[in-house]
Design a protein around this motif. Structure first.
Motif, PDB file in Angstrom:
ATOM      1  N   UNK A  64      -1.931 -16.669  18.463  1.00 25.88           N
ATOM      2  CA  UNK A  64      -1.761 -16.152  17.114  1.00 25.88           C
ATOM      3  C   UNK A  64      -0.914 -14.903  17.005  1.00 25.88           C
ATOM      4  N   UNK A  65      -0.315 -14.470  18.117  1.00 25.87           N
ATOM      5  CA  UNK A  65       0.476 -13.245  18.066  1.00 25.87           C
ATOM      6  C   UNK A  65       1.166 -12.993  19.384  1.00 25.87           C
ATOM      7  N   UNK A  66       1.152 -11.735  19.829  1.00 28.34           N
ATOM      8  CA  UNK A  66       1.805 -11.366  21.085  1.00 28.34           C
ATOM      9  C   UNK A  66       1.019 -10.238  21.734  1.00 28.34           C
ATOM     10  N   UNK A  67       1.085 -10.182  23.055  1.00 24.43           N
ATOM     11  CA  UNK A  67       0.536  -9.041  23.788  1.00 24.43           C
ATOM     12  C   UNK A  67       1.687  -8.268  24.417  1.00 24.43           C
ATOM     13  N   UNK A  68       1.666  -6.970  24.218  1.00 19.39           N
ATOM     14  CA  UNK A  68       2.680  -6.094  24.803  1.00 19.39           C
ATOM     15  C   UNK A  68       1.973  -5.209  25.819  1.00 19.39           C
ATOM     16  N   UNK A  69       2.486  -5.209  27.032  1.00 22.10           N
ATOM     17  CA  UNK A  69       1.903  -4.392  28.092  1.00 22.10           C
ATOM     18  C   UNK A  69       2.891  -3.306  28.508  1.00 22.10           C
ATOM     19  N   UNK A  70       2.421  -2.087  28.480  1.00 22.68           N
ATOM     20  CA  UNK A  70       3.204  -0.930  28.889  1.00 22.68           C
ATOM     21  C   UNK A  70       2.733  -0.534  30.290  1.00 22.68           C
ATOM     22  N   UNK A  71       3.641  -0.548  31.254  1.00 20.37           N
ATOM     23  CA  UNK A  71       3.318  -0.176  32.633  1.00 20.37           C
ATOM     24  C   UNK A  71       4.004   1.149  32.943  1.00 20.37           C
ATOM     25  N   UNK A  72       3.222   2.164  33.275  1.00 14.25           N
ATOM     26  CA  UNK A  72       3.760   3.491  33.569  1.00 14.25           C
ATOM     27  C   UNK A  72       3.400   3.885  34.987  1.00 14.25           C
ATOM     28  N   UNK A  73       4.377   4.490  35.673  1.00 14.96           N
ATOM     29  CA  UNK A  73       4.182   4.872  37.072  1.00 14.96           C
ATOM     30  C   UNK A  73       4.702   6.283  37.282  1.00 14.96           C
ATOM     31  N   UNK A  74       3.875   7.139  37.901  1.00 16.13           N
ATOM     32  CA  UNK A  74       4.264   8.521  38.180  1.00 16.13           C
ATOM     33  C   UNK A  74       3.357   9.081  39.268  1.00 16.13           C
ATOM     34  N   UNK A  75       3.763  10.182  39.836  1.00 18.29           N
ATOM     35  CA  UNK A  75       2.885  10.834  40.828  1.00 18.29           C
ATOM     36  C   UNK A  75       1.585  11.278  40.164  1.00 18.29           C
ATOM     37  N   UNK A  76       1.699  11.842  38.977  1.00 14.66           N
ATOM     38  CA  UNK A  76       0.527  12.265  38.230  1.00 14.66           C
ATOM     39  C   UNK A  76       0.891  12.330  36.754  1.00 14.66           C
ATOM     40  N   UNK A  77      -0.135  12.348  35.906  1.00 14.32           N
ATOM     41  CA  UNK A  77       0.064  12.372  34.462  1.00 14.32           C
ATOM     42  C   UNK A  77      -0.716  13.531  33.847  1.00 14.32           C
ATOM     43  N   UNK A  78      -0.230  13.999  32.712  1.00 12.67           N
ATOM     44  CA  UNK A  78      -0.929  15.015  31.945  1.00 12.67           C
ATOM     45  C   UNK A  78      -2.047  14.375  31.125  1.00 12.67           C
ATOM     46  N   UNK A  79      -2.952  15.197  30.643  1.00 11.68           N
ATOM     47  CA  UNK A  79      -4.066  14.701  29.835  1.00 11.68           C
ATOM     48  C   UNK A  79      -3.524  14.084  28.541  1.00 11.68           C
ATOM     49  N   UNK A  80      -3.903  12.832  28.293  1.00 12.24           N
ATOM     50  CA  UNK A  80      -3.479  12.066  27.110  1.00 12.24           C
ATOM     51  C   UNK A  80      -1.999  11.716  27.108  1.00 12.24           C
ATOM     52  N   UNK A  81      -1.299  11.906  28.218  1.00 12.52           N
ATOM     53  CA  UNK A  81       0.141  11.645  28.223  1.00 12.52           C
ATOM     54  C   UNK A  81       0.453  10.174  27.970  1.00 12.52           C
ATOM     55  N   UNK A  82      -0.239   9.277  28.646  1.00 13.03           N
ATOM     56  CA  UNK A  82       0.062   7.854  28.484  1.00 13.03           C
ATOM     57  C   UNK A  82      -0.231   7.404  27.054  1.00 13.03           C
ATOM     58  N   UNK A  83      -1.377   7.778  26.532  1.00 16.29           N
ATOM     59  CA  UNK A  83      -1.733   7.366  25.172  1.00 16.29           C
ATOM     60  C   UNK A  83      -0.809   7.995  24.132  1.00 16.29           C
ATOM     61  N   UNK A  84      -0.328   9.193  24.385  1.00 18.67           N
ATOM     62  CA  UNK A  84       0.627   9.823  23.471  1.00 18.67           C
ATOM     63  C   UNK A  84       1.962   9.091  23.492  1.00 18.67           C
ATOM     64  N   UNK A  85       2.382   8.685  24.682  1.00 20.92           N
ATOM     65  CA  UNK A  85       3.650   7.964  24.809  1.00 20.92           C
ATOM     66  C   UNK A  85       3.552   6.591  24.144  1.00 20.92           C
ATOM     67  N   UNK A  86       2.482   5.855  24.426  1.00 18.24           N
ATOM     68  CA  UNK A  86       2.355   4.510  23.851  1.00 18.24           C
ATOM     69  C   UNK A  86       2.235   4.584  22.336  1.00 18.24           C
ATOM     70  N   UNK A  87       1.457   5.521  21.822  1.00 21.17           N
ATOM     71  CA  UNK A  87       1.336   5.664  20.377  1.00 21.17           C
ATOM     72  C   UNK A  87       2.666   5.977  19.713  1.00 21.17           C
ATOM     73  N   UNK A  88       3.486   6.783  20.379  1.00 21.04           N
ATOM     74  CA  UNK A  88       4.811   7.104  19.850  1.00 21.04           C
ATOM     75  C   UNK A  88       5.739   5.891  19.923  1.00 21.04           C
ATOM     76  N   UNK A  89       5.700   5.172  21.042  1.00 23.61           N
ATOM     77  CA  UNK A  89       6.552   3.984  21.170  1.00 23.61           C
ATOM     78  C   UNK A  89       6.170   2.911  20.150  1.00 23.61           C
ATOM     79  N   UNK A  90       4.900   2.831  19.811  1.00 19.18           N
ATOM     80  CA  UNK A  90       4.484   1.866  18.792  1.00 19.18           C
ATOM     81  C   UNK A  90       5.142   2.165  17.456  1.00 19.18           C
ATOM     82  N   UNK A  91       5.327   3.430  17.146  1.00 14.28           N
ATOM     83  CA  UNK A  91       6.004   3.813  15.899  1.00 14.28           C
ATOM     84  C   UNK A  91       7.452   3.322  15.908  1.00 14.28           C
ATOM     85  N   UNK A  92       8.073   3.352  17.086  1.00 14.93           N
ATOM     86  CA  UNK A  92       9.428   2.817  17.201  1.00 14.93           C
ATOM     87  C   UNK A  92       9.403   1.305  16.998  1.00 14.93           C
TER      88      UNK A  92
END
Length: 257
Positions: free
Chosen positions: A184-212
């Motif tokens: 009934x739709x689509x699934x979009x998977x965001x895969x992020x790779x780094x040595x380390x991440x900041x607090x809420x960094x991934x969720x902030x990035x995905x939420x921003x990309x969704x706006x795009x």
């Protein structure tokens, strides 16, 4: 004391996060430490590669523990899984490691996946495990926007105001975006790779990309937000239930057979 590395899966829904809570709320760490106490008396403290937030899941979390007994690793994982029931936590693999191995400080890479489902009908089987939006997203536009975030940058815009990291400067090695069929739709998977991440960094990035993807932003707006170095310039922070810690990298994989 022998040291063991544990590869751990968990459903983050029932927990207040990975880290043991002073208020006594349920946490993944506390559940595993309680299981360890059933095997060997005394308090246990385990260290993990990443402290996931409330509602965030794990399919490749790594933690280490020190035990008095020289356990067969398979027997250790079996015993822990028995005592973890009925919590939605499982030790997928246990291995003996060197005394200087540290699940957090020895890690050289963390990998996260965020699952987003776009469809009109409510999700059923994946409820609590994906972020659902109603409209189809422009994946190519999100990929173009994500390219601005790969590399070594000041990520002040994309970290929580409560982040305790000493510096907002981080390097993201990869952001890959998959567009997959979903009933009934689509699934979009965001895969992020780094040595380390900041607090809420991934969720902030995905939420921003969704706006795009939704057409509210253009890809260049993401670059401008990054360069602003201002938390107010970030897009919405997406909910936690679609986020998974999927893997941790080490100079030598302790779980390699």
């Amino acid at each position: 004391m022998p040291r063991y590395a544990l590869k751990i899966e968990y459903d983050g829904g029932p927990f207040a996060g990975w880290q043991r809570q002073a208020q006594g709320q349920a946490s993944v760490q506390a559940a595993i430490e309680a299981a360890l106490a059933r095997l060997e008396p005394g308090p246990h403290t385990i260290a993990a590669a990443g402290r996931t937030d409330a509602g965030v899941h794990g399919t490749g979390q790594v933690a280490h523990c020190d035990l008095a007994k020289d356990w067969n690793p398979f027997r250790l994982s079996e015993a822990l899984n028995w005592h973890l029931k009925p919590a939605p936590v499982a030790v997928v693999q246990a291995v003996r490691v060197a005394d200087d191995f540290h699940a957090r400080f020895s890690a050289i890479e963390r990998r996260y996946t965020f699952r987003l489902v776009s469809r009109r009908a409510p999700v059923t089987h994946d409820r609590g495990r994906v972020w659902q939006v109603l409209n189809r997203l422009d994946v190519q536009a999100m990929r173009a926007a994500a390219a601005h975030l790969v590399g070594h940058h000041d990520f002040t815009t994309f970290r929580s105001t409560m982040c305790q990291a000493k510096s907002p400067v981080k390097s993201i090695d990869e952001i890959a975006i998959e567009d997959l069929p979903y009933p009934g739709g689509a699934e979009i998977r965001f895969h992020l790779r780094a040595r380390s991440f900041l607090h809420n960094q991934v969720r902030s990035i995905v939420g921003t990309l969704e706006r795009v993807g939704a057409g509210s932003w253009v890809p260049e707006d993401v670059q401008r937000a990054l360069e602003a170095r201002d938390r107010a310039a970030c897009g919405p922070v997406c909910p936690p239930q679609g986020l998974y810690l999927t893997g941790v990298g080490y100079p030598a994989d302790p779980f390699a057979s």
